[in-house]
Design a protein around this motif. Structure first.
Motif, PDB file in Angstrom:
ATOM      1  N   UNK A   1     -12.591   5.847  17.655  1.00 11.03           N
ATOM      2  CA  UNK A   1     -13.407   4.733  18.007  1.00 11.03           C
ATOM      3  C   UNK A   1     -12.521   3.538  18.097  1.00 11.03           C
ATOM      4  N   UNK A   2     -11.358   3.600  17.474  1.00 13.64           N
ATOM      5  CA  UNK A   2     -10.353   2.342  17.792  1.00 13.64           C
ATOM      6  C   UNK A   2      -9.675   2.143  18.713  1.00 13.64           C
ATOM      7  N   UNK A   3      -9.499   3.323  19.778  1.00 15.92           N
ATOM      8  CA  UNK A   3      -8.810   3.426  20.673  1.00 15.92           C
ATOM      9  C   UNK A   3      -9.148   2.892  21.950  1.00 15.92           C
ATOM     10  N   UNK A   4      -8.664   2.197  23.105  1.00 14.61           N
ATOM     11  CA  UNK A   4      -9.053   1.657  24.302  1.00 14.61           C
ATOM     12  C   UNK A   4      -8.630   2.748  25.200  1.00 14.61           C
ATOM     13  N   UNK A   5      -8.998   2.502  26.503  1.00 15.92           N
ATOM     14  CA  UNK A   5      -8.619   3.501  27.519  1.00 15.92           C
ATOM     15  C   UNK A   5      -7.230   3.551  27.551  1.00 15.92           C
ATOM     16  N   UNK A   6      -6.460   2.406  27.665  1.00 20.43           N
ATOM     17  CA  UNK A   6      -5.011   2.293  27.741  1.00 20.43           C
ATOM     18  C   UNK A   6      -4.260   2.947  26.827  1.00 20.43           C
ATOM     19  N   UNK A   7      -4.607   2.823  25.567  1.00 21.93           N
ATOM     20  CA  UNK A   7      -4.026   3.698  24.374  1.00 21.93           C
ATOM     21  C   UNK A   7      -4.183   5.112  24.493  1.00 21.93           C
ATOM     22  N   UNK A   8      -5.408   5.371  25.013  1.00 16.63           N
ATOM     23  CA  UNK A   8      -5.819   6.896  25.077  1.00 16.63           C
ATOM     24  C   UNK A   8      -5.018   7.571  26.171  1.00 16.63           C
TER      25      UNK A   8
ATOM     26  N   UNK B   1      -9.607  13.213  20.508  1.00 13.95           N
ATOM     27  CA  UNK B   1      -9.587  12.020  21.049  1.00 13.95           C
ATOM     28  C   UNK B   1     -10.310  11.667  22.143  1.00 13.95           C
ATOM     29  N   UNK B   2     -10.339  12.650  23.233  1.00 18.70           N
ATOM     30  CA  UNK B   2     -10.635  12.392  24.651  1.00 18.70           C
ATOM     31  C   UNK B   2     -12.252  12.938  24.609  1.00 18.70           C
ATOM     32  N   UNK B   3     -12.374  14.037  23.949  1.00 20.89           N
ATOM     33  CA  UNK B   3     -13.539  14.689  24.152  1.00 20.89           C
ATOM     34  C   UNK B   3     -14.620  14.778  22.959  1.00 20.89           C
TER      35      UNK B   3
ATOM     36  N   UNK C   1      -4.250  13.725  32.812  1.00 20.41           N
ATOM     37  CA  UNK C   1      -5.932  13.534  32.743  1.00 20.41           C
ATOM     38  C   UNK C   1      -5.787  12.151  32.239  1.00 20.41           C
ATOM     39  N   UNK C   2      -6.986  11.352  32.644  1.00 19.36           N
ATOM     40  CA  UNK C   2      -7.301  10.274  32.724  1.00 19.36           C
ATOM     41  C   UNK C   2      -8.425   9.941  31.330  1.00 19.36           C
ATOM     42  N   UNK C   3      -8.513   9.049  30.747  1.00 21.29           N
ATOM     43  CA  UNK C   3      -9.548   8.873  29.574  1.00 21.29           C
ATOM     44  C   UNK C   3     -10.869   8.811  30.369  1.00 21.29           C
ATOM     45  N   UNK C   4     -11.715   9.374  29.806  1.00 18.40           N
ATOM     46  CA  UNK C   4     -13.407   9.280  30.617  1.00 18.40           C
ATOM     47  C   UNK C   4     -13.728   7.929  29.992  1.00 18.40           C
TER      48      UNK C   4
END
Length: 205
Positions: free
Chosen positions: A174-181, A32-34, A93-96
């Protein structure tokens, strides 16, 4: 050549890889992140460890299994502490903003971490030995070629599961935004830390 041995090994690899444990959570989070390449590299690391452990069990290498039994406390301690580190790192970790490049260093790091975690779990080795004993592998009559077929099947079955899991996870990426990630990272980190705590508490008991 008895191909049924390969398919028996395939089933073993698939069944051992499929239950969602810390490695599965880690692969999902990394996908999901990378991206899928990093997620699949993590899965291949676990599959390589499964094949290595399967080789020990199939070939009846009792010297190695005895060493693991004697050192299982240290192995579980190292694995538990490293799992704790990965869990805390994942939680923080924070979503890139942009996908992380799938460079050689990133792929090798993802591969090496799950390889190490799986190899430091003595229970995996004992599970394999019990399963392989049921197939007669490692006995005087099994033969090295029969053992090789089963080990190749284990690797193929494990890889098939990780490929399925990573691609399934990639569909939702592709359906995830930064907050959900961010929440996924925190949830994944907590789950991995919980696995680590269970391992370390088991050592105390």
């Amino acid at each position: 050549m008895d191909l049924s041995l390969f398919w028996n090994g395939f089933g073993i690899g698939l069944s051992i890889a499929a239950p969602v444990g810390p490695i599965g959570v880690l692969c999902i989070q990394r996908t999901l992140n990378q991206g899928r390449a990093i997620g699949f590299a993590s899965g291949i690391g676990a599959a390589t460890a499964d094949a290595t452990i399967g080789s020990i069990a199939a070939l009846g290498l009792m010297v190695v299994s005895k060493f693991v039994a004697d050192q299982q406390t240290w192995l579980r301690l190292i694995g538990g502490l490293y799992l704790m580190y990965l869990g805390l790192k994942t939680f923080r970790s924070r979503p890139a903003e942009m996908p992380t490049p799938d460079g050689r260093r990133g792929l090798m790091g993802a591969y090496g971490s799950t390889l190490f975690l799986t190899l430091t779990n003595p229970l995996t080795i004992f599970s394999f030995m019990a399963i392989f004993a049921g197939f007669g592998a490692g006995s005087a009559t099994s033969g090295d070629f029969s053992a090789l077929l089963i080990v190749l099947g284990v690797f193929a079955g494990s890889c098939t599961w990780w490929l399925f899991l990573v691609n399934l996870t990639g569909i939702f990426r592709s359906r995830l935004n930064a907050r959900s990630t961010q929440w996924i990272n925190r949830g994944s980190g907590l789950i991995i830390v919980t696995f680590a705590i269970v391992i370390l508490i088991g050592l105390i008991k």
